[in-house]
Design a protein around this motif. Structure first.
Motif, PDB file in Angstrom:
ATOM      1  N   ALA A 234       0.827  -1.212   0.000  1.00  0.00           N
ATOM      2  CA  ALA A 234       0.000   0.000   0.000  1.00  0.00           C
ATOM      3  C   ALA A 234       0.859   1.259   0.000  1.00  0.00           C
ATOM      4  O   ALA A 234       0.523   2.265  -0.636  1.00  0.00           O
ATOM      5  N   ALA A 235       1.986   1.207   0.705  1.00  0.00           N
ATOM      6  CA  ALA A 235       2.875   2.366   0.763  1.00  0.00           C
ATOM      7  C   ALA A 235       3.489   2.668  -0.601  1.00  0.00           C
ATOM      8  O   ALA A 235       3.624   3.829  -0.994  1.00  0.00           O
ATOM      9  N   LEU A 236       3.831   1.633  -1.329  1.00  0.00           N
ATOM     10  CA  LEU A 236       4.547   1.813  -2.594  1.00  0.00           C
ATOM     11  C   LEU A 236       3.631   2.105  -3.774  1.00  0.00           C
ATOM     12  O   LEU A 236       4.097   2.523  -4.829  1.00  0.00           O
ATOM     13  N   SER A 237       2.331   1.870  -3.614  1.00  0.00           N
ATOM     14  CA  SER A 237       1.407   2.005  -4.738  1.00  0.00           C
ATOM     15  C   SER A 237       0.635   3.315  -4.700  1.00  0.00           C
ATOM     16  O   SER A 237      -0.105   3.587  -3.751  1.00  0.00           O
ATOM     17  N   ASP A 238       0.773   4.119  -5.744  1.00  0.00           N
ATOM     18  CA  ASP A 238      -0.059   5.316  -5.840  1.00  0.00           C
ATOM     19  C   ASP A 238      -1.505   4.960  -6.158  1.00  0.00           C
ATOM     20  O   ASP A 238      -2.414   5.758  -5.916  1.00  0.00           O
ATOM     21  N   GLN A 239      -1.713   3.770  -6.687  1.00  0.00           N
ATOM     22  CA  GLN A 239      -3.067   3.306  -6.957  1.00  0.00           C
ATOM     23  C   GLN A 239      -3.852   3.127  -5.656  1.00  0.00           C
ATOM     24  O   GLN A 239      -5.078   3.191  -5.637  1.00  0.00           O
ATOM     25  N   ALA A 240      -3.122   2.925  -4.546  1.00  0.00           N
ATOM     26  CA  ALA A 240      -3.761   2.715  -3.240  1.00  0.00           C
ATOM     27  C   ALA A 240      -4.199   4.017  -2.585  1.00  0.00           C
ATOM     28  O   ALA A 240      -4.966   3.995  -1.608  1.00  0.00           O
ATOM     29  N   ASN A 241      -3.755   5.160  -3.114  1.00  0.00           N
ATOM     30  CA  ASN A 241      -4.073   6.441  -2.472  1.00  0.00           C
ATOM     31  C   ASN A 241      -5.580   6.669  -2.442  1.00  0.00           C
ATOM     32  O   ASN A 241      -6.266   6.539  -3.455  1.00  0.00           O
ATOM     33  N   GLY A 242      -6.082   7.006  -1.253  1.00  0.00           N
ATOM     34  CA  GLY A 242      -7.504   7.277  -1.109  1.00  0.00           C
ATOM     35  C   GLY A 242      -8.372   6.040  -1.072  1.00  0.00           C
ATOM     36  O   GLY A 242      -9.599   6.146  -1.115  1.00  0.00           O
ATOM     37  N   GLU A 243      -7.752   4.861  -0.975  1.00  0.00           N
ATOM     38  CA  GLU A 243      -8.499   3.601  -1.003  1.00  0.00           C
ATOM     39  C   GLU A 243      -8.508   2.926   0.358  1.00  0.00           C
ATOM     40  O   GLU A 243      -7.608   3.101   1.181  1.00  0.00           O
ATOM     41  N   ILE A 244      -9.555   2.123   0.566  1.00  0.00           N
ATOM     42  CA  ILE A 244      -9.697   1.287   1.757  1.00  0.00           C
ATOM     43  C   ILE A 244      -9.561  -0.172   1.325  1.00  0.00           C
ATOM     44  O   ILE A 244     -10.157  -0.589   0.333  1.00  0.00           O
TER      45      ILE A 244
END
Length: 332
Positions: A234-244
């Motif tokens: 999750a830290a390394l992925s910008d795709q995870a930003n704003g996601e649960i």
């Protein structure tokens, strides 16, 4: 995974998940700073970082201290925000510290980031407790939120602060809703963190495991190494930003079956079915297991340690190191 030369701050860094995360990040080449209040009830333990104690910086401070956090977030590339009050029963008996730590302090941490380090990436450790009693199984991220205790309500506020700051201010943040995380370094003195810790302590001490109710309640369990994997992804992925993301496991299992498996891997012990204590029965959520397909699909996460192997590793750890976790002369 590449964290070489990255500056990483972990709140709750001397606790269960934080110390396991710190150990992994040191191996990955990160410059790690740990923040922990070492308040006795909250699980911090200096022995948790024994393998990496010379490779991390430790700051004994409380996340409620706005001035300390203002200083600590500066220059950090990543913040794993794990500090929290975790006891559901304590949150009902004394709700104000839970409010201060799990809600108010989260807001001040985010403000410190907004004002002093807006490019930092945050990963927030939330909880499946905010779903309350499941309306359907497995529980996905779209399940209605209906916390059954103060802790769930405050953790819900904490995670939504992170999402708000992501969406409004661009402070990149991802939220992981953790299930029953277990493994080496978890709190075993009492059930403030997880009942599995108490079970392992009792079996090592030669006492029966106490299983509440009929033992048929279903749960999923996440070994701490797998939880750490999810946090790093999750830290390394910008795709995870704003996601649960829900963090779960492969197979749900009943509490009775879990007790039997622990007895098997420990090669000793027994269990007793006992009535629910009133304070726990009032906030018990019944069956729960997560639908974590979003985490697997979006971030490529896959648990690698099954329950039998995880329980074996955990029991072995406490057999060797129990003196640092529950004997009075060592403190914990």
């Amino acid at each position: 995974m590449s964290f070489t030369g990255k500056n990483v701050l972990i709140t709750g860094g001397l606790g269960f998940i934080g110390s396991n995360l710190a150990t992994r990040l040191v191996k990955l080449g990160a410059e790690v700073t740990l923040v922990d209040s070492l308040i006795p009830e909250y699980g911090g333990n200096l022995w948790n970082i024994e393998p990496v104690k010379d490779n991390v910086r430790v700051n004994i401070s409380d996340v409620r201290d706005e001035h300390a956090m203002k200083y600590l977030v500066q220059g950090q590339d990543y913040l794993f925000n794990l500090a929290g009050q975790t006891s559901h029963v304590d949150s009902m008996n004394n709700p104000y510290p839970d409010l201060e730590i799990n809600a108010r302090a989260q807001l001040s941490i985010l403000e410190a980031c907004r004002r002093h380090n807006p490019t930092i990436k945050l990963v927030f450790a939330s909880t499946r407790q905010m779903y309350g009693r499941p309306q359907y199984l497995p529980v996905d991220e779209k399940h209605p939120l209906a916390p059954v205790d103060i802790n769930g309500i405050n953790k819900m506020a904490g995670e939504w602060y992170h999402l708000l700051y992501n969406n409004v201010y661009g402070i990149r943040a991802a939220v992981l809703r953790l299930t029953n995380t277990y493994g080496p370094r978890m709190r075993v003195k009492d059930a403030r963190q997880t009942f599995l810790g108490v079970w392992i302590r009792r079996i090592i001490e030669g006492n029966p495991i106490l299983v509440f109710g009929d033992g048929q309640q279903l749960r999923d369990f996440s070994y701490v190494d797998d939880t750490v994997d999810a946090m790093l992804l999750a830290a390394l992925s910008d795709q995870a930003n704003g996601e649960i993301f829900n963090v779960g496991s492969d197979i749900p299992v009943s509490l009775k079956e879990t007790a039997e498996l622990l007895i098997k891997v420990a090669n000793c012990g027994n269990y007793d079915l006992v009535p629910f204590p009133d304070d726990r029965k009032a906030i018990d959520i019944g069956d729960y297991y997560a639908d974590d397909r979003k985490l697997r699909g979006m971030l490529g996460w896959q648990p690698s340690v099954n329950l039998e192997e995880g329980l074996r590793r955990t029991a072995d750890y406490y057999r060797e190191h129990h003196g640092h976790y529950w004997e009075e002369n060592h403190g914990a």
